[in-house]
Structures are given as structure tokens and as C-alpha cells.
Design an enzyme around this catalytic site. Structure first.
Site, PDB file in Angstrom:
ATOM      1  N   SER A 174       0.829  -1.198   0.000  1.00 44.23           N
ATOM      2  CA  SER A 174       0.000   0.000   0.000  1.00 44.23           C
ATOM      3  C   SER A 174       0.872   1.261   0.000  1.00 44.23           C
ATOM      4  O   SER A 174       1.658   1.462  -0.925  1.00 44.23           O
ATOM      5  CB  SER A 174      -0.970  -0.035   1.179  1.00 44.23           C
ATOM      6  OG  SER A 174      -1.989   0.913   1.046  1.00 44.23           O
ATOM      7  N   ASP A 331     -10.157  -3.245  -5.263  1.00 42.17           N
ATOM      8  CA  ASP A 331      -9.225  -2.308  -4.628  1.00 42.17           C
ATOM      9  C   ASP A 331      -9.139  -1.049  -5.477  1.00 42.17           C
ATOM     10  O   ASP A 331      -8.903  -1.131  -6.695  1.00 42.17           O
ATOM     11  CB  ASP A 331      -7.849  -2.972  -4.512  1.00 42.17           C
ATOM     12  CG  ASP A 331      -6.800  -2.106  -3.844  1.00 42.17           C
ATOM     13  OD1 ASP A 331      -7.137  -0.997  -3.369  1.00 42.17           O
ATOM     14  OD2 ASP A 331      -5.633  -2.536  -3.785  1.00 42.17           O
ATOM     15  N   HIS A 361      -8.124  -4.861  -1.022  1.00 41.12           N
ATOM     16  CA  HIS A 361      -6.966  -4.157  -0.482  1.00 41.12           C
ATOM     17  C   HIS A 361      -6.680  -4.609   0.949  1.00 41.12           C
ATOM     18  O   HIS A 361      -7.574  -4.706   1.781  1.00 41.12           O
ATOM     19  CB  HIS A 361      -7.203  -2.645  -0.495  1.00 41.12           C
ATOM     20  CG  HIS A 361      -5.970  -1.867  -0.160  1.00 41.12           C
ATOM     21  ND1 HIS A 361      -5.025  -1.554  -1.097  1.00 41.12           N
ATOM     22  CD2 HIS A 361      -5.506  -1.366   1.011  1.00 41.12           C
ATOM     23  CE1 HIS A 361      -4.047  -0.886  -0.526  1.00 41.12           C
ATOM     24  NE2 HIS A 361      -4.307  -0.768   0.762  1.00 41.12           N
TER      25      HIS A 361
END
Length: 391
Positions: A174, A331, A361
Site C-alpha cells: 500500500s 481495490d 486491499h
């Protein structure tokens, strides 16, 4: 100490309505934590991100060694890091992974993934506890991870930890994937930097956030309200990372944040070119609208490849090490990773793009109680398999 007092006293179901999974009652669930942060900020009690940071605070653990890995907290180049050193005999020099945690540049790191990586690869893992927003904004986070990387890549430091100079990689998930991509670019770009004595062997980018100009990609449209990263929360993460000025968040939410100076960069984000057809779907490309004058001066990070690695020109990408890029169908950041994989390939960089059509995600962090998912283990094993072959 055990997390019982970290949540505001709001009612919470025992199953998170976003992911239909059991969570400890003492934690609450993600929607409640988001609501608590919003209420806290509205009442002037706590900054939104500081409230949301409670999610990661309950994950904080003291450096605890086990039968497989020795864990210690220390500093490298003045930056706090957590070191994970395998206890197995190395049989020679070890691999090393510089790991940058996710959490929107705003939340604390986590122990389990780094511990697992160290044990699975028999590798030295350096997990960097970079400064967080707020109060620290770009480039503080980037500077911390780059400083640690440069320091660790010195021959004397690698020798101290028994690391093979030819088997060092950066990795992150991320926001950490953003930092890993930016560091990889900077290390390879600064080839004449005398402090960088060793180059990277690989880069692992796990559902990375790579640009903040086009927040209307097909993945943002398709997944605006899906867990665990709704589009509005990603906008908040970006705005908190890039500037302390709340005007940026308002401009990003309204799609009025793109500086006119960004026009020459927009072909690098043209998803009609860089995305595969199945990700483009039925969406039509129009490109982000340009905002008013002065945006580049007020928010220069929007155009800085150190903050937005997808904006790097092809010449900056050509010398990069082989990459493993993981994206998840459900995501908002799916298209960032997919476009970067395509651009790396176009620049001649060896790329393995693993797209998980059944994942969301953050899926790879669900490796243990209280939320352990088969998909998390599968993605982790896929990533480890690539590293075993390429590092």
C-alpha cells in the site's frame, strides 16, 4: 496494554459489516473506527488520522524473539527500525529485505509480516518505522526510508549482518509499496551517489499507491465503497501525506486538484493505453480535468515522482531491478499497480504482475487471528515464491 481501552465507547457488532468476518468486540470494527475518528475530529477532540491510527496501535507489540527469529528495535541512520534476524544457520551470506509498512503513511507498522518474511526466506528483514502523517508530511516518510536504505546498502553494514550485497530488495504494501517504488527509483537513479555502494536486486510492490493526479480511474469507480480502502479514505490518506493544507483534500475530493503543469505528465497515466482491456471494462477515458493556477506551487508533491512514482519518465524506469507487483480486483489502487507494471515492461524491466481477482486491499495482512483468511496466506505464499526465485 492489551487494547481494551483503545476504542471509544460506541456499540459495535461482533462481525464487521464490510467484510462479514468476526472481529474482537474490544476492537470494534473498521466502519466504527472510521466513524469514531470522524466524530472525534468533528468534536475537536482528535485529528481524524490520529483517531484512525488506533487501528494500528492495537497491533503494536514489543520486539519479541521466538525460536525462529531474533527481533530487536534499533536505529539505522537515525531512523527507528525493527530488525528481524533468522536463527537458522545461513549456509552462506543471507538475503535481505528492506520492508516499508502500509497504512496510508499515517499508521503504525506491523510485526507479523516482517517476521514471516524473515523466517520463510531465512533473510534479514529491516522494517522501517518512518515518521507518520500527521504531523509529518512528504517528503519526511520518503526521506526516512531512503536514508535507511542508503545506510544499509553500505558494504560495512551488509557485512555486519552477514548479507549478500547481490541479494537485497525493497518491499512494501500500500503506502509502503509507494515508498518501495520511490526508493528503488532513487537508488538506481543516484548511481553516482558515493553513499550507495550496492544496488537493489529486486522490488516487491504489494497493492501500491503510485499517483494522486487521476483519482477517477476505473478501479476508483468500481471500488469506491468497498473494503478495506474506500475511495474517500484513499483521498484522505493522499491529502494528509502530501500537505497540511485542508484545501488539498477538498480539491481532490472534487477533482479540482490537478495543476495545469501536469498536462505533459498525463500520458503516463492514460489508462486507456496502460490498462488491460478487462480492467478498463466499459469505462471511457477522458483524463483528469486541470485545476486552477497556483496548484503546483501550493502542492508541489503532486508532481514529484518521489511521492508519485508512476509519474517517473521512462528514462528513470529503465535501470530498475526486476519487480513483483501484486494487485487486487476489489481495490481502488488496482489500476495504479497494473499501470506501473505495464510501464515497467515498456521500459524493459522484468516484471511479474500477479493479479488476484478474488482479493481486496490489505488482504495479505490477514495471516493470523483474529482475522485469518486463506486468500491472505495464498498471496503471501505467492510473493514468497517469487522472492525465493528472484532474490
Amino acid at each position: 496494554a492489551d487494547g481494551k481501552d483503545l476504542c471509544f465507547p460506541l456499540p459495535c457488532a461482533r462481525a464487521c459489516p464490510l467484510i462479514s468476518l468476526p472481529v474482537p468486540a474490544r476492537w470494534g470494527c473498521l466502519p466504527c473506527l472510521v466513524l469514531q475518528s470522524e466524530l472525534g475530529e468533528l468534536l475537536g477532540l482528535v485529528h481524524y488520522m490520529e483517531g484512525l491510527r488506533l487501528i494500528s496501535t492495537v497491533e503494536l507489540v514489543a520486539p519479541t524473539s521466538d525460536e525462529n527469529v531474533t527481533v530487536t528495535d534499533t536505529e539505522l541512520s537515525g531512523v527507528p527500525v525493527r530488525l528481524f534476524l533468522p536463527q537458522r544457520a545461513p549456509g552462506g551470506l543471507r538475503r535481505a529485505v528492506l520492508f516499508f509498512h502500509g497504512g496510508g503513511w499515517c499508521m503504525h507498522g506491523y510485526d507479523l509480516m516482517s517476521r514471516r518474511i524473515s523466517n520463510e526466506l531465512n533473510a534479514v528483514v529491516v522494517s522501517v518505522n518512518y515518521r507518520l502523517a500527521p504531523p509529518h508530511r512528504f517528503p519526511a516518510q520518503f526521506e526516512d526510508v531512503y536514508s535507511v536504505t542508503k545506510f544499509f546498502l553500505q558494504d560495512k553494514v551488509l557485512s555486519q549482518y552477514g548479507v549478500d550485497p547481490a541479494r537485497v530488495c525493497v518491499a512494501g504494501d500500500s503506502a509502503g509499496g509507494n515508498l518501495a517504488a520511490a526508493v528503488a527509483q532513487q537508488v538506481q537513479h543516484q548511481r553516482s551517489d558515493p553513499e550507495v555502494e550496492t544496488k537493489l536486486k529486486a522490488q516487491v510492490l504489494i497493492y501500491p499507491a503510485l499517483q494522486a493526479l487521476d483519482l477517477d480511474l476505473p478501479s476508483y469507480r468500481d471500488n469506491a465503497h468497498k473494503p478495506l480502502l474506500p475511495g474517500a479514505l484513499m483521498v484522505r490518506f493522499w491529502s494528509e501525506y502530501l500537505s497540511a493544507d485542508p484545501a488539498l483534500r477538498a480539491a481532490m475530493a472534487a477533482g479540482r486538484h490537478v495543476p495545469p503543469e501536469a498536462a505533459p505528465l498525463l500520458p503516463l497515466l492514460d489508462w486507456s493505453r496502460w490498462l488491460p482491456a478487462d480492467m478498463r471494462g466499459a469505462h471511457t477515458y477522458e483524463g483528469p480535468a486541470l485545476g486552477g493556477a497556483g496548484l503546483a506551487r501550493r502542492f508541489p508533491a503532486l508532481l514529484d515522482p518521489r511521492a508519485c512514482p508512476l509519474l517517473a519518465p521512462e528514462a528513470r524506469l529503465r535501470r530498475l531491478p526486476p519487480a513483483f507487483v501484486l494487485t487486487c480486483e476489489h481495490d481502488v489502487l488496482r489500476d495504479d499497480g497494473a499501470m506501473y507494471a505495464a510501464r515497467l515492461r515498456a521500459a524493459g524491466v522484468p516484471v511479474t504482475h500477479h493479479h488476484a481477482k478474488d482479493a481486496f486491499h490489505g488482504a495479505m495482512t490477514f495471516l493470523a487471528w483474529p482475522v485469518e483468511l486463506a486468500v491472505g496466506h495464498r498471496l503471501f505464499d505467492t510473493c514468497m515464491g517469487w522472492l525465493k526465485e528472484n532474490l
